[in-house]
Design a protein around this motif. Structure first.
Motif, short mmCIF file in Angstrom:
data_model
loop_
_atom_site.label_atom_id
_atom_site.label_comp_id
_atom_site.label_asym_id
_atom_site.label_seq_id
_atom_site.Cartn_x
_atom_site.Cartn_y
_atom_site.Cartn_z
N ASN A 164 -8.97 4.21 -6.92
CA ASN A 164 -8.97 2.79 -6.59
C ASN A 164 -8.25 2.53 -5.28
OD1 ASN A 164 -10.30 0.84 -8.20
ND2 ASN A 164 -9.04 1.42 -9.93
N GLU A 165 -7.04 3.07 -5.16
CA GLU A 165 -6.24 2.84 -3.95
C GLU A 165 -6.89 3.47 -2.73
OE1 GLU A 165 -3.78 0.85 -3.79
OE2 GLU A 165 -3.84 0.46 -5.93
N THR A 224 0.83 -1.21 0.00
CA THR A 224 0.00 0.00 0.00
C THR A 224 0.86 1.25 0.00
OG1 THR A 224 -1.69 -1.22 1.24
CG2 THR A 224 -1.88 1.17 1.17
N TYR A 282 -13.35 -1.84 -8.99
CA TYR A 282 -13.21 -2.41 -7.65
C TYR A 282 -12.92 -3.91 -7.77
CZ TYR A 282 -15.51 1.93 -6.45
OH TYR A 282 -15.84 3.25 -6.33
N GLU A 283 -12.53 -4.46 -6.64
CA GLU A 283 -12.24 -5.89 -6.62
C GLU A 283 -13.51 -6.68 -6.88
OE1 GLU A 283 -10.51 -6.72 -2.91
OE2 GLU A 283 -8.62 -5.74 -3.35
N LYS A 308 -10.07 4.02 -2.24
CA LYS A 308 -11.28 3.28 -1.87
C LYS A 308 -10.93 2.00 -1.11
CE LYS A 308 -14.82 4.43 -3.17
NZ LYS A 308 -15.86 5.30 -2.56
N LYS A 309 -9.88 1.30 -1.54
CA LYS A 309 -9.46 0.10 -0.80
C LYS A 309 -9.03 0.46 0.62
CE LYS A 309 -7.75 -2.26 -4.96
NZ LYS A 309 -6.53 -2.74 -5.66
N LEU A 310 -8.26 1.52 0.74
CA LEU A 310 -7.81 1.96 2.07
C LEU A 310 -8.99 2.37 2.93
CD1 LEU A 310 -5.24 2.46 3.74
CD2 LEU A 310 -5.24 4.80 2.89
N GLN A 311 -9.98 2.98 2.32
CA GLN A 311 -11.16 3.42 3.05
C GLN A 311 -11.90 2.24 3.68
OE1 GLN A 311 -13.79 5.71 0.61
NE2 GLN A 311 -15.57 5.37 1.93
N TYR A 312 -12.08 1.15 2.95
CA TYR A 312 -12.77 -0.01 3.49
C TYR A 312 -12.00 -0.64 4.65
CZ TYR A 312 -16.32 -0.13 -0.18
OH TYR A 312 -17.38 0.17 -0.98
N GLN A 313 -10.68 -0.68 4.54
CA GLN A 313 -9.87 -1.27 5.61
C GLN A 313 -9.94 -0.43 6.89
OE1 GLN A 313 -5.98 -1.64 3.89
NE2 GLN A 313 -6.53 -3.36 2.57
#
Length: 745
Positions: free
Chosen positions: A570-571, A539, A704-705, A573-578
């Motif tokens: 993209n990056e 990350t 997104y994934e 949004k992934k960090l936001q969910y974690q």
């Protein structure tokens, strides 16, 4: 040597006549037409002959206003027409050159209104196609389309960035000072001149009435087209304008008229001539004099308020700002050019300057925000004027209750408290162990003094000694109940103690220290959990690479390549969910609240503002948690019980939490989560209904994934009549294989 006006005889050779037979101008002392001359020349027209030459002088003295000319005799047919008509002659109520514009202006749309333009084009295309085939859209369909358009419009104008509000404040069709004045006043009379030989058109002054109350209105006037802008100098006053405003400020103070000023200027006119005539001195004189006026002063910011040019008429008791107005010391473009040598970084400068209405209200520089119609004041000028009028009346009702001395003091204190900021954060109190121990000792001393003063010292000491000597649990419980009753009685009489203020001060300080310690502990534990996510090598590497790409366009993503935007969103949004997952489990937040706060922290990640953002999130959640506990006595008692049980078990070596403690902790966490969710729901209910954000082109292309699809399985709920066991199998199990991603029932 005095100049003696000559009679007409010296020019024409006619016999000498008396001066009473002539029309003479009081300003030029030039004789006109004799009244008893038999001539067809009109009043105001004179033919002069000298040596065969003929000169004609024409003057229309009544062209500006449509008044009746007393020297012109009406024709017979005009008399007959006047008798038949019963309508009285109308005279102008507003003595001003400001007139309605001829024709309609071409609509101007801003860049961020692109989603609205696309919808409008689609609606127009749909109507055009329906008309071509002779099909009429049902009313229900039309209402649905209009409702969708209205929701999109509200969504676009609800969450605007600072630079977008700057663009709205500069909109060419935005209503000007005189537009609003004519709408909000019952009668307005414009006054002119600075009594020094000049009348600056960039500042308009005049007396007006609102519901019978007379006000002195002073405002900066922009133009509505190029011609008017040139005449009004684009709303940038010269020193003459500020001296003109000061003249009418003094008149209003002398006659007791409240002053209402309207700010709408990029700044004072900064040319060489203005500096030569004393621009800075004129502004400084206004600032000094306005602090001494004993009448209420209200300032309304209509568009943009630039630097000292705006402040020169904005020293007030109450400053009201329209929702899309801005007030700044330097324009965003100028600030970006000075700090970063790039004018295109104006969006970043606008965010850093904190120039919007709501931000200035939070900083206590402005007092209230006047809402605007959706789309800006130019979308519905009359409604905007109506809202301004309402706020003026409400503010005037508040200020009219103050005396002259209170008005002066309030205005002085309003400006004295501005600008007290420090870059270094210092704690409000010392939270070191030595300071806490010293505070506890002082608190015990003050408490003992208060007990002695109210006569409970001996009783409390006796019960505490007996409690220490108690041997059996029953005896101990009985003494504890007695001591509790005595302390309840002590608390009722404690405010009568002479040293109660000092004791209360120590108690409040101890409570603040305890709260600060708990917040610091929560922040430390949460920071450690989030650090594991942020310190992930993959990350971190991706964000560093993107940061290197964005470095040249720091703070402004408008010029980035779409591919870079897609990677960035993209990056993030992934960090936001974690982050949201950690916040939900650690701070007991609901999924919605955790998602919003995770979005905020993800935006600030890997920047200097991350620590401040984390502290802001923790403080907000802790404050809401304290409010939930305060409003629930049952939850408060359970938390006290858990604390007491933990303290009792703490002294035992290798003691593990008992099932009772674990059950209590689980129940407390459940109640806190439920209370926070209810509080969040109440906030959402009171606020305007949120709409999904308007996504940019980059956000819409974010990949997104992929989430594995779960195949829906139909289960036969009818039990089989044969066999003692009932088994239900999925389709995959029925085929004898387990496919990945299939659910088993």
């Amino acid at each position: 040597m005095a100049l003696v006006p000559q009679s007409p005889a010296s020019f024409t050779g006619t016999p000498k006549m008396a001066a009473s037979d002539l029309i003479r101008s009081s300003s030029t002392s030039i004789f006109g037409t004799p009244l008893n001359t038999k001539s067809k020349v009109r009043s105001g027209t004179r033919s002069i002959s000298r040596e065969g030459s003929v000169f004609t002088v024409k003057a229309n003295m009544f062209s500006k206003f449509n008044f009746i000319n007393p020297l012109k005799k009406p024709k017979p047919e005009q008399k007959q027409l006047a008798k038949t008509e019963s309508k009285p002659e109308k005279f102008p109520d507003h003595f001003t050159d400001f007139k309605p514009m001829k024709g309609t202006r071409k609509p101007i749309r801003l860049a961020f209104e692109k989603p609205l333009i696309e919808i409008e084009e689609k609606i127009a295309d749909l109507k055009r196609k329906c008309a071509a085939v002779g099909f009429e859209l049902p009313p229900r369909t039309l209402r649905a389309i209009e409702s969708k358009y209205k929701q999109t419009r509200e969504r676009v104008f609800r969450d605007l960035t600072p630079i977008q509000r700057v663009n709205i404040a500069r909109h060419p069709h935005r209503p000007t000072f005189l537009d609003h004045i004519i709408n909000i006043t019952d009668r307005f009379t414009e006054l002119h001149g600075d009594r020094a030989g000049y009348d600056d058109p960039a500042i308009v002054c005049g007396l007006g009435k609102i519901d019978g109350q007379t006000y002195m209105f002073v405002g900066q006037q922009k133009g509505r087209n190029t011609k008017e802008n040139v005449k009004r100098n684009f709303g940038m006053p010269t020193p003459h304008g500020y001296r003109k405003a000061l003249r009418f400020f003094r008149y209003a103070d002398h006659f007791g008229f409240p002053i209402v000023t309207f700010v709408d200027t990029p700044g004072a006119f900064a040319d060489l001539k203005s500096e030569y005539l004393g621009q800075a001195e004129a502004i400084a004189m206004n600032l000094r004099e306005m602090f001494g006026f004993k009448v209420p002063i209200i300032t309304i910011v209509l568009g943009e308020g630039g630097s000292g040019g705006a402040l020169a008429i904005a020293v007030c008791n109450k400053m009201l700002m329209l929702e899309n107005s801005v007030f700044f010391v330097a324009s965003p473009e100028a600030c970006a050019s000075i700090l970063w040598k790039k004018a295109r970084l104006a969006p970043k400068a606008a965010r850093k300057l904190k120039i919007t209405a709501r931000e200035l209200v939070e900083l206590d520089l402005a007092d209230a925000v006047i809402p605007e119609p959706i789309g800006g004041a130019h979308s519905d000028p009359k409604l905007a004027s109506k809202l301004i009028k309402t706020y003026i009346k409400n503010t005037m009702n508040e200020l009219s209750k103050m005396s002259k001395e209170e008005l002066l003091s309030q205005r002085y204190q309003k400006f004295r408290k501005m600008g007290r900021f420090t870059e270094e954060k210092t704690p409000e109190f010392d939270i070191s162990p030595q300071a806490i121990e010293k505070l506890k000792m002082n608190m015990d001393d003050e408490y003992n003094k208060a007990l002695s003063a109210i006569g409970f010292k001996a009783t409390v000491d006796l019960l505490e000694r007996e409690l220490q000597k108690a041997r059996t649990p029953a005896e101990r419980e009985e003494l504890e109940n007695k001591l509790k009753k005595v302390k309840l009685e002590v608390n009722q009489h404690l405010p009568t103690a002479p040293n109660y203020p000092a004791l209360k001060s120590h108690h409040d300080m101890m409570r603040n220290i305890s709260r600060a310690q708990s917040i610091a502990k929560v922040k430390q534990e949460l920071g450690e959990r989030l650090k594991r996510i942020l310190d992930n090598p993959d990350t971190r590497e991706r964000f560093d690479r993107l940061k290197t790409i964005i470095k040249d366009d720091d703070g402004d993503q408008g010029d980035l390549h779409p591919a870079v935007k897609i990677l960035y969103f993209n990056e993030r949004k992934k960090l936001q969910y974690q982050i949201a997952k950690v916040l939900s489990s650690f701070l007991l937040l609901s999924n919605t609240a955790a998602f919003e706060k995770g979005k905020y922290l993800a935006k600030k990640a890997y920047s200097e503002e991350y620590e401040d953002a984390l502290e802001e999130v923790v403080n907000g959640v802790m404050k809401d948690t304290e409010e939930v506990v305060r409003k629930s006595p049952k939850l408060k008692r359970k938390m006290e019980l858990v604390t007491r049980l933990y303290l009792d078990a703490k002294g035992k070596p290798d003691a593990e939490p008992s099932p009772k403690i674990q059950a209590l902790v689980t129940d407390v966490r459940r109640r806190i989560r439920k209370g926070l969710a209810a509080r969040e729901a109440a906030k959402v209910k009171n606020e305007p209904k949120p709409e999904p954000e308007v996504k940019s082109e980059a956000e819409t292309n974010v990949q997104y994934e992929p989430i594995p699809k779960v195949k829906r399985i139909r289960v036969n709920t009818r039990p089989k009549t044969v066999g003692p066991e009932l088994k239900f199998k999925s389709q995959a199990e029925a085929k004898g294989k387990n496919e990945p991603g299939q659910n088993r029932l």
